[in-house]
Design an enzyme around this catalytic site. Structure first.
Site, PDB file in Angstrom:
ATOM      1  N   ARG A 198      14.321  16.290 -63.052  1.00 39.59           N
ATOM      2  CA  ARG A 198      13.877  17.658 -62.925  1.00 39.59           C
ATOM      3  C   ARG A 198      14.352  18.206 -61.754  1.00 39.59           C
ATOM      4  O   ARG A 198      15.009  17.761 -60.913  1.00 39.59           O
ATOM      5  CB  ARG A 198      12.227  17.636 -62.851  1.00 39.59           C
ATOM      6  CG  ARG A 198      11.535  17.127 -64.105  1.00 39.59           C
ATOM      7  CD  ARG A 198      10.082  17.162 -63.964  1.00 39.59           C
ATOM      8  NE  ARG A 198       9.196  16.891 -65.086  1.00 39.59           N
ATOM      9  CZ  ARG A 198       9.179  17.310 -66.206  1.00 39.59           C
ATOM     10  NH1 ARG A 198       9.582  18.620 -66.592  1.00 39.59           N
ATOM     11  NH2 ARG A 198       8.437  16.829 -67.144  1.00 39.59           N
ATOM     12  N   ALA A 199      14.272  19.624 -61.723  1.00 35.76           N
ATOM     13  CA  ALA A 199      14.709  20.576 -60.622  1.00 35.76           C
ATOM     14  C   ALA A 199      14.037  20.154 -59.522  1.00 35.76           C
ATOM     15  O   ALA A 199      12.817  19.902 -59.193  1.00 35.76           O
ATOM     16  CB  ALA A 199      14.600  21.763 -60.769  1.00 35.76           C
ATOM     17  N   ILE A 200      14.790  19.915 -58.183  1.00 37.44           N
ATOM     18  CA  ILE A 200      14.336  19.755 -56.893  1.00 37.44           C
ATOM     19  C   ILE A 200      14.435  21.106 -56.359  1.00 37.44           C
ATOM     20  O   ILE A 200      13.690  21.972 -55.760  1.00 37.44           O
ATOM     21  CB  ILE A 200      14.865  18.656 -56.145  1.00 37.44           C
ATOM     22  CG1 ILE A 200      14.331  17.494 -57.012  1.00 37.44           C
ATOM     23  CG2 ILE A 200      14.437  18.361 -54.706  1.00 37.44           C
ATOM     24  CD1 ILE A 200      15.215  16.055 -56.257  1.00 37.44           C
ATOM     25  N   THR A 201      15.910  21.436 -56.147  1.00 37.50           N
ATOM     26  CA  THR A 201      16.141  22.681 -55.355  1.00 37.50           C
ATOM     27  C   THR A 201      16.965  23.703 -56.489  1.00 37.50           C
ATOM     28  O   THR A 201      17.160  25.055 -56.278  1.00 37.50           O
ATOM     29  CB  THR A 201      16.990  22.538 -54.186  1.00 37.50           C
ATOM     30  OG1 THR A 201      18.204  22.048 -54.598  1.00 37.50           O
ATOM     31  CG2 THR A 201      16.476  21.652 -53.352  1.00 37.50           C
ATOM     32  N   THR A 206      18.178  18.839 -66.203  1.00 38.08           N
ATOM     33  CA  THR A 206      18.309  18.500 -67.442  1.00 38.08           C
ATOM     34  C   THR A 206      16.725  18.305 -68.214  1.00 38.08           C
ATOM     35  O   THR A 206      16.701  18.827 -69.325  1.00 38.08           O
ATOM     36  CB  THR A 206      19.088  17.375 -67.821  1.00 38.08           C
ATOM     37  OG1 THR A 206      20.436  17.826 -67.047  1.00 38.08           O
ATOM     38  CG2 THR A 206      19.296  17.183 -69.186  1.00 38.08           C
ATOM     39  N   ASP A 259      21.616  13.770 -48.517  1.00 37.12           N
ATOM     40  CA  ASP A 259      21.895  13.334 -49.521  1.00 37.12           C
ATOM     41  C   ASP A 259      23.323  12.243 -49.131  1.00 37.12           C
ATOM     42  O   ASP A 259      24.518  12.492 -49.225  1.00 37.12           O
ATOM     43  CB  ASP A 259      22.726  14.241 -50.388  1.00 37.12           C
ATOM     44  CG  ASP A 259      23.007  14.014 -51.932  1.00 37.12           C
ATOM     45  OD1 ASP A 259      22.627  12.850 -52.179  1.00 37.12           O
ATOM     46  OD2 ASP A 259      23.596  15.053 -52.541  1.00 37.12           O
ATOM     47  N   SER A 267      21.924   5.322 -56.042  1.00 35.26           N
ATOM     48  CA  SER A 267      20.808   6.149 -56.907  1.00 35.26           C
ATOM     49  C   SER A 267      21.399   6.199 -58.271  1.00 35.26           C
ATOM     50  O   SER A 267      20.813   5.951 -59.509  1.00 35.26           O
ATOM     51  CB  SER A 267      20.585   7.345 -56.242  1.00 35.26           C
ATOM     52  OG  SER A 267      19.594   7.979 -57.380  1.00 35.26           O
ATOM     53  N   LYS A 291      27.721  20.367 -54.274  1.00 33.19           N
ATOM     54  CA  LYS A 291      27.414  19.418 -53.303  1.00 33.19           C
ATOM     55  C   LYS A 291      28.626  19.007 -52.782  1.00 33.19           C
ATOM     56  O   LYS A 291      28.388  18.403 -51.557  1.00 33.19           O
ATOM     57  CB  LYS A 291      26.501  18.515 -54.109  1.00 33.19           C
ATOM     58  CG  LYS A 291      25.142  18.818 -54.364  1.00 33.19           C
ATOM     59  CD  LYS A 291      24.286  17.647 -55.014  1.00 33.19           C
ATOM     60  CE  LYS A 291      22.936  18.022 -55.593  1.00 33.19           C
ATOM     61  NZ  LYS A 291      22.099  17.093 -56.087  1.00 33.19           N
TER      62      LYS A 291
END
Length: 448
Positions: A198-201, A206, A259, A267, A291
């Site tokens: 899910r979205a974090i920022t 998706t 990150d 991950s 990123k």
């Protein structure tokens, strides 16, 4: 020492926390974050200690237990339990060694991951581990060892090979290639069990976009059945226990948007290995606002992903793509879902850039899985899209997971719109990905 139980009726969401009054802690020579062994009948649990001076939380002679501990011990308010000092886990010494610049062995990283998974480390201690890998870095052997440990101490899926998967490291609004690629690849007869975040920022992940069309929180046994029947899925990975240590590490990283390269690679590859992937395509968008902002870092990540993937027995191929601007027409869950359906249906309103990138990626996966000869993957992907087979496969996936919508006209979009016209004619030279994502989130995305 025997103390009476107080059920604090609060869950930590992970760590096993017990709370003592400061006077009891002083008498027992216990300190914040010490470990205590709690015994009730035949049950034994090691908890992390918190200390309070407030009589309103716990009074002297009482030990407060969070929900997780109450369940583990099977106790009720007022029952007595035995409390004893316990040694801290060896994994804390390994974390300290990493902070000092040491390289950790596979066994040491395994102990750290095991303790994270079993809730034996506090959020603070996990934060130190994250900081140690961020500051000191991880070499290729450490990343491989960390990945293996994440997979080992979690659930796994197992399907007959080849098993395909893809991942984008993100940072580009509207980059919803997964939802086009998965049905194309599955329509060619390949297996592709896709777990997503899910979205974090960002404006939407998706899983958020797929949730507009179907249920994404699917239990593991049901997921296995769906993939065996349909050949694919697109579900939220957070609802599964695949590489659970990774989820706790990400939660600690999020407040500072850390990150670290090694953590990020471990991950991604741990989640892929957990679903049984044998062939993985990684999309690394490169550009201002993404990123990865320059090709030098992109090439370094390519080498690490492909090399470590080989160590883990996976064929990993990395694409460096344009990440300097958003892709697709819509930003946000419902609008991005509409873009996907337009592409799969061959609608003239479909965004050409998202369609082109998705076909390119699907073509590469088709070649990797031997569904198409080398150099012929894009042609097959185009045919599966144009013939409607990819859309029909998407409908199968939606129905298998629990249909919510499968046509653009069924989507519920925002009622308020505003058309913004340029003050003068010209050419758009750049777009700020992060700023666009912030605007979408301010307007309610991904929920809105």
């Amino acid at each position: 020492m025997k103390l009476a139980v107080k059920d604090l009726d609060i869950g930590t969401g992970g760590p096993l926390i017990a709370v003592l009054h400061s006077s009891d802690a002083q008498r027992m020579d216990l300190h914040f974050e010490d470990r205590v062994r709690l015994s009730h009948g035949k049950r034994r649990v090691v908890a992390i200690l918190d200390i309070t001076s407030s009589q309103g939380v716990v009074r002297q002679g009482v030990i407060g237990l969070m929900d997780e501990l109450v369940k583990e011990l099977g106790v009720r308010d007022g029952q007595n339990i035995e409390v004893q000092l316990e040694q801290k886990p060896a994994s804390l010494q390994h974390i300290r060694s990493k902070l000092d610049g040491a390289c950790l062995s596979e066994e040491q990283l395994g102990e750290i991951v095991y303790d994270i998974t079993r809730n034996k480390l506090s959020e603070i201690e996990i934060a130190y581990f994250v900081a140690s890998t961020y500051i000191r870095g991880l070499n290729a052997d450490e990343v491989a060892a960390l990945t293996k440990a994440m997979v080992k101490y979690g659930e796994t899926l197992d399907f007959p090979p080849p098993v395909m998967d893809k991942h984008s490291i993100g940072g580009v609004p509207g980059n919803r290639t997964t939802m086009v690629v998965v049905p194309i690849v599955a329509a060619a007869g390949l297996t592709i069990p896709k777990t997503s975040s899910r979205a974090i920022t960002s404006a939407a992940g998706t899983a958020d976009v797929m949730e507009v069309l179907a249920r994404v929180e699917v239990p593991l046994p049901e997921l296995r059945h769906i993939v065996k029947r349909v050949g694919a899925c697109m579900v939220w990975g957070g609802a599964l226990a695949l590489a659970p240590a990774d989820d706790r590490i990400i939660r600690v990283e999020s407040p500072l948007s850390l990150d670290a390269e090694g953590q990020m690679i471990a991950s991604v590859l741990a989640k892929k290995r957990s679903v049984g992937a044998t062939h993985v395509l990684i999309d690394i968008p490169v550009g201002a606002g993404a990123k990865v902002w320059d090709m030098e870092r992109g090439e370094r990540l390519r080498g690490l992903f492909e090399g470590i993937g080989k160590q883990l027995g996976m064929e990993v191929h990395v694409l460096l793509t344009d990440g300097a601007q958003p892709i697709g027409n819509g930003i946000g869950s419902a609008l991005e879902a509409r873009d996907v359906l337009w592409i799969l249906l061959g609608d003239e309103r479909a965004p050409a850039d998202l369609r082109k990138k998705s076909i390119m990626m699907a073509g590469k996966l088709l070649e990797m899985g031997s569904a198409a000869p080398l150099g012929e993957g894009v042609k097959l992907a185009e045919e599966l899209l144009r013939s409607g087979k990819a859309y029909r496969k998407m409908v199968e996936i939606i129905d298998a997971q629990g249909r919510r919508a499968s046509r653009p006209e069924e989507l519920v979009l925002g009622r308020q719109t505003e058309e913004v016209r340029a003050a003068r004619p010209g050419t758009i030279r750049s777009a700020d990905n992060k700023f666009i994502a912030r605007i979408a989130r301010a307007l309610g995305s991904p929920e809105g």
